[in-house]
Design an enzyme around this catalytic site. Structure first.
Site, PDB file in Angstrom:
ATOM      1  N   ASN A  70     -13.621  21.384 -17.174  1.00 48.34           N
ATOM      2  CA  ASN A  70     -13.584  19.954 -17.479  1.00 48.34           C
ATOM      3  C   ASN A  70     -12.260  19.357 -17.063  1.00 48.34           C
ATOM      4  O   ASN A  70     -11.219  20.008 -17.089  1.00 48.34           O
ATOM      5  CB  ASN A  70     -13.833  19.701 -18.967  1.00 48.34           C
ATOM      6  CG  ASN A  70     -12.558  19.745 -19.785  1.00 48.34           C
ATOM      7  OD1 ASN A  70     -11.800  18.777 -19.825  1.00 48.34           O
ATOM      8  ND2 ASN A  70     -12.299  20.878 -20.420  1.00 48.34           N
ATOM      9  N   ILE A  72     -11.558  15.894 -18.280  1.00 54.05           N
ATOM     10  CA  ILE A  72     -11.806  14.627 -18.970  1.00 54.05           C
ATOM     11  C   ILE A  72     -10.545  13.762 -18.889  1.00 54.05           C
ATOM     12  O   ILE A  72     -10.624  12.559 -18.679  1.00 54.05           O
ATOM     13  CB  ILE A  72     -12.180  14.856 -20.467  1.00 54.05           C
ATOM     14  CG1 ILE A  72     -13.311  15.879 -20.617  1.00 54.05           C
ATOM     15  CG2 ILE A  72     -12.504  13.542 -21.160  1.00 54.05           C
ATOM     16  CD1 ILE A  72     -14.626  15.514 -20.018  1.00 54.05           C
ATOM     17  N   CYS A 131      -2.642  20.551 -22.443  1.00 51.33           N
ATOM     18  CA  CYS A 131      -3.811  20.075 -21.693  1.00 51.33           C
ATOM     19  C   CYS A 131      -3.517  20.147 -20.204  1.00 51.33           C
ATOM     20  O   CYS A 131      -2.520  19.585 -19.742  1.00 51.33           O
ATOM     21  CB  CYS A 131      -4.176  18.644 -22.065  1.00 51.33           C
ATOM     22  SG  CYS A 131      -5.601  18.065 -21.105  1.00 51.33           S
ATOM     23  N   LYS A 166      -0.463  24.154 -29.999  1.00 50.00           N
ATOM     24  CA  LYS A 166      -1.583  24.683 -29.223  1.00 50.00           C
ATOM     25  C   LYS A 166      -1.088  25.084 -27.837  1.00 50.00           C
ATOM     26  O   LYS A 166      -0.627  24.247 -27.067  1.00 50.00           O
ATOM     27  CB  LYS A 166      -2.702  23.634 -29.113  1.00 50.00           C
ATOM     28  CG  LYS A 166      -3.941  24.165 -28.387  1.00 50.00           C
ATOM     29  CD  LYS A 166      -5.124  23.209 -28.534  1.00 50.00           C
ATOM     30  CE  LYS A 166      -6.365  23.727 -27.835  1.00 50.00           C
ATOM     31  NZ  LYS A 166      -7.507  22.797 -27.983  1.00 50.00           N
TER      32      LYS A 166
END
Lengths: 304, 263
Positions: A70, A72, A131, A166
């Site tokens: 992905n 996004i 990310c 994260k």
């Protein structure tokens, strides 16, 4: 047999170790038709920047063998709209609510935390420093121990709530980054975010994603996620939340055995929207079958 | 929206790559509206991983029909399911075709290839609402028009076209539409098919100032608004933000669509 599935992360007690992973669970309410929130450990809502964010152009998704790439690009409503329209509804749910925090700069992460700190109904912040889809070539703070440590430290100082860092798997030494997060004051670590990946259309010779690169998730990445969770869990003293390709309770239990105190279920939510609830139920069945009274008896019990 | 993990295939039929399944699913059937779709799980294993969005072709009492063309690994697997087997489906999803108008008048439905799928359900419902329905059904060749007879049986007017002239009007379905618009003035168009065809049909609609509803196709991660994977840039609404096809669509007004970015 009464089986105790609860886990204590130190900063947060969970009914069971199964959380819904950020980016795969919308803002949570999208899953109300499918699950009972009081049967899962909690939810990590989709990454929030301070303002609304447009995300990347399509195509944003490509399916690969056992996985999903992905890009996004963290499209989202921003922290204000989230706090006004979504958070009041999340407060009514009987489940832990962790908010995934994004920023285009260190300052933006802090702004988001300061804003959310004034709202009730959030149990912890998960700092999304990993990310791969928002900067060219997949850059993010979690690729470097110094930027990781510095950002975690600032985030910790900025707010009143626990910080979960994260981490990205797209690094040469995950343990070094995890230690930097711990040294920066993180209350916990979650890993792994997606693996930087690409796919090509052989007919057109063009990348299948408009963003060229994306993040690979799904069962294809589970062995890598498990290895990294094991490495990190044995190296740090703060709780580790493992994720990457979990589809079943057996998958989740692997992560517990290598030392994760809780897990996040991501891509599985798209295919089976009740995955989180189902996995928690299956965990209980597993414990029954093995005569395990408390799920915590499994954590970090890998026999090497 | 309902989730039926035990929807039984009670009838199936196929014409080469085209397949029709009738699926017993009372709860989803009662909610379904024309233009909406289902997310269908095609495999019990993670290969392929994702569900497939498939539009609703018809409602037959407590069952729904899907009509699809094998386009890849997922639809190929789906096509091999047998009568009596069950499917795991979520639906109905997305916005419906029919606008909230008092009078629909003359409605033209333009379908290209597998894009005919949602137009049968739509045609039947429009007829119930008192609209005068005419369907234009185009394909490359006669073999691409497998469901043409059922429209006639349902009392829906239909004209067919084939690119190679093997059946009906010789030419594109959009050429056929252009001819029809000269003869009569539809109050509304409903369009579903390949992007190039929908774009041309939308241009004709704009040139003749006829409102047109268009159903866009997209690969989807979840189908219910959680993954944000199926977006397209849609005009007017929210100053041109990326909109989710699954939730804000799949049906849009033609003038909302930015065709250069609809691929």
């Amino acid at each position: 047999m009464m089986i105790d599935l609860s886990v204590d992360l130190g900063f947060l007690k969970l009914r069971n170790p199964v959380l819904a992973a950020s980016g795969t669970f919308g803002y949570g309410l999208e899953f109300a038709p499918f699950i009972d929130f009081d049967k899962i450990g909690g939810i990590v809502v989709k990454g929030l920047y301070f303002g609304p964010r447009e995300g990347n152009p399509p195509p944003r998704l490509v399916e690969t063998t056992g996985g999903l790439i992905n890009a996004i690009g963290l499209q989202g409503v921003g922290v204000e709209k989230f706090s006004e329209e979504v958070l009041p509804k999340l407060r009514e749910l009987d489940t832990a609510v962790i908010v995934n925090i994004c920023g285009a700069s260190d300052e933006e992460y802090i702004q988001v935390i300061e804003y959310l700190d004034r709202q009730e109904g959030v149990d912890a912040y998960e700092l999304n420093i990993s990310c791969p889809n928002v900067e060219k070539n997949g850059f993010c703070p979690a690729l470097d121990p110094d930027t990781t440590g510095a950002l975690v430290k600032q985030a910790k100082a900025a707010g009143r709530r626990p910080i979960i860092a994260k981490l990205s798997p797209n690094v040469t030494n995950i343990v070094e980054i995890a230690r930097a997060a711990e040294d920066g004051g993180a209350d916990g670590i979650s890993l792994i975010n997606t693996l930087l990946a690409m796919a090509v259309d052989v007919e057109t010779r063009r990348p299948k994603l408009a963003n060229i690169f994306g993040g690979l998730s799904g069962p294809a990445i589970k062995p890598i996620a498990l290895r990294m969770t094991y490495q990190v869990a044995t190296a740090v003293n703060i709780p580790v939340i493992g994720m990457g390709g979990i589809m079943t309770a057996a998958d989740a239990i692997e992560f517990l055995i290598v030392g994760a105190k809780a897990v996040q279920v991501g891509t599985a939510n798209f295919i089976d929207p009740a995955s989180t609830m189902r996995i928690a139920g299956e965990m209980k069945d597993f414990c029954e079958r093995k005569g395990i009274k408390k799920i915590t008896e499994l954590i970090g019990t890998i026999k090497i | 929206m309902q989730w039926d993990s035990r929807a039984k295939i009670i009838f199936k039929q196929n014409w080469n790559d085209y397949h029709l399944f009738r699926i017993e699913t009372p709860k989803i059937a009662v909610e379904a509206r024309p233009g909406q779709f289902l997310m269908v799980r095609v495999s019990d294993t993670p290969y392929p991983l994702l569900r497939r969005p498939i539009s609703i072709h018809s409602r037959e009492r407590n069952a729904l029909e899907i009509f699809f063309q094998v386009a890849g690994q997922g639809t190929a697997l789906l096509s091999r399911k047998k009568e009596g087997e069950t499917l795991d489906i979520i639906g109905p999803l997305g916005k419906e075709f029919i606008p909230d108008w008092e009078h629909l008048g003359i409605a033209y439905l333009i379908g290209g290839g597998r894009g005919i799928a949602p137009l049968y359900f739509l045609g039947k419902e429009l007829k119930k609402l008192g609209a005068k329905v005419h369907v234009l059904y185009g394909g490359k060749t006669l073999a691409d028009l497998p469901v043409k007879e059922k429209f006639k049986k349902a009392g829906l007017g239909m004209t067919c076209s084939t690119d190679d002239g093997s059946f009906g009007f010789h030419g594109f379905v959009t050429d056929l539409l252009e001819n029809e618009i000269q003869k009569t003035t539809p109050q509304i168009l409903f369009i579903c098919g390949p992007n190039s065809m929908m774009k041309k049909a939308a241009e004709l609609a704009a040139a003749h100032k006829i409102p047109a509803r268009i159903s866009l196709e997209s690969m989807m991660g979840c189908g219910f608004g959680a993954c944000w994977g199926c977006v397209k840039r849609i005009k007017k609404s929210d100053n041109g933000k990326w909109r989710k096809i699954c939730e804000d669509g799949p049906v849009f007004w033609a003038e909302e669509i930015i065709w250069e970015e609809a691929e």
